[in-house]
Design an enzyme around this catalytic site. Structure first.
Site, PDB file in Angstrom:
ATOM      1  N   LYS A   1       0.850  -1.204   0.000  1.00  0.00           N
ATOM      2  CA  LYS A   1       0.000   0.000   0.000  1.00  0.00           C
ATOM      3  C   LYS A   1       0.884   1.253   0.000  1.00  0.00           C
ATOM      4  CE  LYS A   1      -0.233  -0.294   5.040  1.00  0.00           C
ATOM      5  NZ  LYS A   1      -1.038  -0.708   6.204  1.00  0.00           N
TER       6      LYS A   1
ATOM      7  N   ASP B   1      13.105  22.826  -1.966  1.00  0.00           N
ATOM      8  CA  ASP B   1      13.828  22.132  -3.027  1.00  0.00           C
ATOM      9  C   ASP B   1      15.292  21.866  -2.735  1.00  0.00           C
ATOM     10  OD1 ASP B   1      11.457  22.539  -4.662  1.00  0.00           O
ATOM     11  OD2 ASP B   1      12.073  24.634  -4.571  1.00  0.00           O
TER      12      ASP B   1
ATOM     13  N   HIS C   1      -6.227  -7.271  12.823  1.00  0.00           N
ATOM     14  CA  HIS C   1      -5.025  -6.433  12.839  1.00  0.00           C
ATOM     15  C   HIS C   1      -4.788  -6.031  14.295  1.00  0.00           C
ATOM     16  CE1 HIS C   1      -1.954  -4.131  10.891  1.00  0.00           C
ATOM     17  NE2 HIS C   1      -2.485  -2.947  11.079  1.00  0.00           N
TER      18      HIS C   1
ATOM     19  N   CYS D   1      14.749  24.032   2.809  1.00  0.00           N
ATOM     20  CA  CYS D   1      13.806  24.687   1.908  1.00  0.00           C
ATOM     21  C   CYS D   1      12.991  23.621   1.171  1.00  0.00           C
ATOM     22  CB  CYS D   1      14.559  25.545   0.891  1.00  0.00           C
ATOM     23  SG  CYS D   1      15.740  26.665   1.654  1.00  0.00           S
TER      24      CYS D   1
ATOM     25  N   ARG E   1       1.314 -10.801   6.916  1.00  0.00           N
ATOM     26  CA  ARG E   1       1.181  -9.565   6.121  1.00  0.00           C
ATOM     27  C   ARG E   1       2.257  -8.541   6.474  1.00  0.00           C
ATOM     28  NH1 ARG E   1      -4.108  -9.678   8.598  1.00  0.00           N
ATOM     29  NH2 ARG E   1      -3.417  -7.793   9.668  1.00  0.00           N
TER      30      ARG E   1
ATOM     31  N   ARG F   1     -10.922   0.312  14.666  1.00  0.00           N
ATOM     32  CA  ARG F   1     -10.720   1.208  13.539  1.00  0.00           C
ATOM     33  C   ARG F   1     -11.764   0.874  12.484  1.00  0.00           C
ATOM     34  NH1 ARG F   1      -4.854   1.221  10.696  1.00  0.00           N
ATOM     35  NH2 ARG F   1      -5.624  -0.785   9.980  1.00  0.00           N
TER      36      ARG F   1
ATOM     37  N   TYR G   1      16.416  30.802   4.876  1.00  0.00           N
ATOM     38  CA  TYR G   1      15.325  31.645   5.369  1.00  0.00           C
ATOM     39  C   TYR G   1      15.437  31.857   6.882  1.00  0.00           C
ATOM     40  CZ  TYR G   1      13.066  30.573   0.904  1.00  0.00           C
ATOM     41  OH  TYR G   1      12.776  30.433  -0.428  1.00  0.00           O
TER      42      TYR G   1
END
Ligand SMILES: *Cc1c(COP(=O)(O)O)cnc(C)c1O
Length: 399
Positions: A50, A322, A177, A320, A229, A148, A273
């Site tokens: 997942k 990037d 689970h 930052c 699992r 859940r 920054y």
């Protein structure tokens, strides 16, 4: 293992795009599947892929896990299952999560195995299966204490009886689970296991029962039943530090970059920054093209470090979107183009996803899932690049 380690150490790719990429070591993944299988005994492995295989890339990971011996794939939603089918994977795929009425046709058309969560869904699936002239294999999830989703034991038993009367559905699986499996030797896991077995005894004719995530498999392999699992264990991380000595797992993902630019800073000059960091000596600063837009948690500003020439160099100033800046004053012979390891091994040192997670106040799962789609995934076998998945390059998107 020695051999594998040397192949891993030898891996050196020359990625020529924007200098930030994730290397996915499929040999490590294979080794992890084998190790987990050795604990699981006769139980089949359902590789949980997942969330884009915890950020590793769902399709190449699913293929490699199946090749290594996993027999099932676990996803959380129908769209993830459809993605697997479109890539030609025909292994059984269980949709672990909550499904909606609108997803019923997608399940039938793609031969996915759904988890039945209500009578309404069961009727909708049964109707669609009848129309398609097929019999659909389904599983039921018993809520034994995570609270859940899933049906509490009494409701699960009633739901199972109702499903049994629907001729277009075949109830093959029952699962639960755990809520505390990563939480030390917590007796609640055994309690949930007992509740599950009690419910299962009242639903005869089930061919596969499954309860173990990675933590439960490492801690209590006697709970393996017919299927296990594992998710995080496939990717070489431990769900809890106290489980490290149970099994040797190898990290699959490395996040790497190259120094884009070096420049000098005078004492007193601030960086990035807000100038949250200032040089207190003549400083050599490396620009690294990896930021929170790539998945490097911004909370590592002034706290995290990276590996360059086998040495740790601190991230200075705010990370930052990037890029980030690294103080490399103490790294001998540092040069532009040097490899930067953000997660992974270099020389004798290693920065694990767990280490990053701990600094960021989260868990490895989140760090891995947060590596964004801007980062190309480079798939490696025996230290060699065999496949690239990028979402931005034309023609290669969403394979
Ligand atoms: C995500 C998930 C798993 C895998 O858990 P890990 O802790 O990553 O091993 C197993 N079962 C279910 C139902 C899940 O949602």
């Amino acid at each position: 293992m020695k051999e594998l380690e040397s192949k891993r150490a030898a891996s050196q790719v020359n990625w020529e795009g924007r200098p930030v990429w994730a290397e996915i070591d499929l040999d490590a993944l294979t080794s992890n599947v084998h190790s987990l299988q050795s604990l699981a005994g006769d139980a089949a492995i359902m590789a949980v892929v997942k969330a884009n295989a915890y950020g590793h890339g769902i399709v190449p990971v699913a293929r490699a896990a199946l090749q290594a011996g996993a027999r099932w794939l676990g996803v959380v939603c129908v769209d993830e299952g459809v993605r697997l089918r479109r890539s030609g994977i025909d292994a059984p795929v269980l949709v672990l999560g909550h499904i909606q009425a609108g997803e019923v046709n997608g399940i039938i058309e793609n031969s996915l195995t759904p988890t039945i969560n209500s009578l309404e869904i069961a009727h909708a699936l049964s109707g669609a299966a009848r129309e398609a002239n097929t019999v659909l294999s389904v599983h039921i999830k018993v809520d034994t204490g995570l609270h859940r989703y899933g049906s509490i034991p009494r409701d699960a038993i009633a739901l199972a009886q109702a499903v049994r009367s629907m001729h277009s559905l075949r109830l093959d699986g029952l699962f639960t689970h755990f809520s505390m499996a990563e939480d030390g030797e917590n007796p609640y896991t055994e309690e949930q296991f007992r509740r599950f077995l009690t419910a299962a005894e009242q639903i005869p004719g089930i061919s596969v029962r499954h309860v173990c995530n990675t933590a439960a498999l490492l801690r209590a392999p006697h709970m393996a039943l017919e299927i296990v699992r594992p998710g995080i264990g496939l990717y070489g991380c431990y769900p809890s530090p106290d489980l490290k000595d149970r099994l040797m797992l190898l990290p699959v993902l490395s996040l790497k970059s190259r120094i884009a630019r070096l420049h000098r800073l005078q004492p007193g000059q601030g960086v990035s920054y807000g100038h949250t960091w200032r040089a207190d000596r003549p400083t050599t600063l490396a620009l690294v093209m990896c930021g929170y837009g790539d998945g490097l948690p911004r909370s590592l500003s002034n706290r995290g470090s990276v590996l360059i020439r086998g040495a740790r160099a601190p991230i200075v100033g705010r990370i930052c979107m990037d890029m980030c800046m690294v103080d490399v004053t103490d790294v001998p012979r540092v040069a532009e183009g040097d490899e930067v390891v953000i997660i992974g091994r270099q020389g004798n040192d290693e920065i694990t996803a767990d280490e990053v997670a701990e600094l960021a106040g989260t868990i490895s799962y989140e760090v891995l899932c947060h590596i964004t789609e801007r980062v190309p995934r480079l798939y490696m076998r025996e230290g060699r690049l065999i496949e690239v998945e990028t979402f931005l390059h034309e023609g290669k998107a969403l394979r």
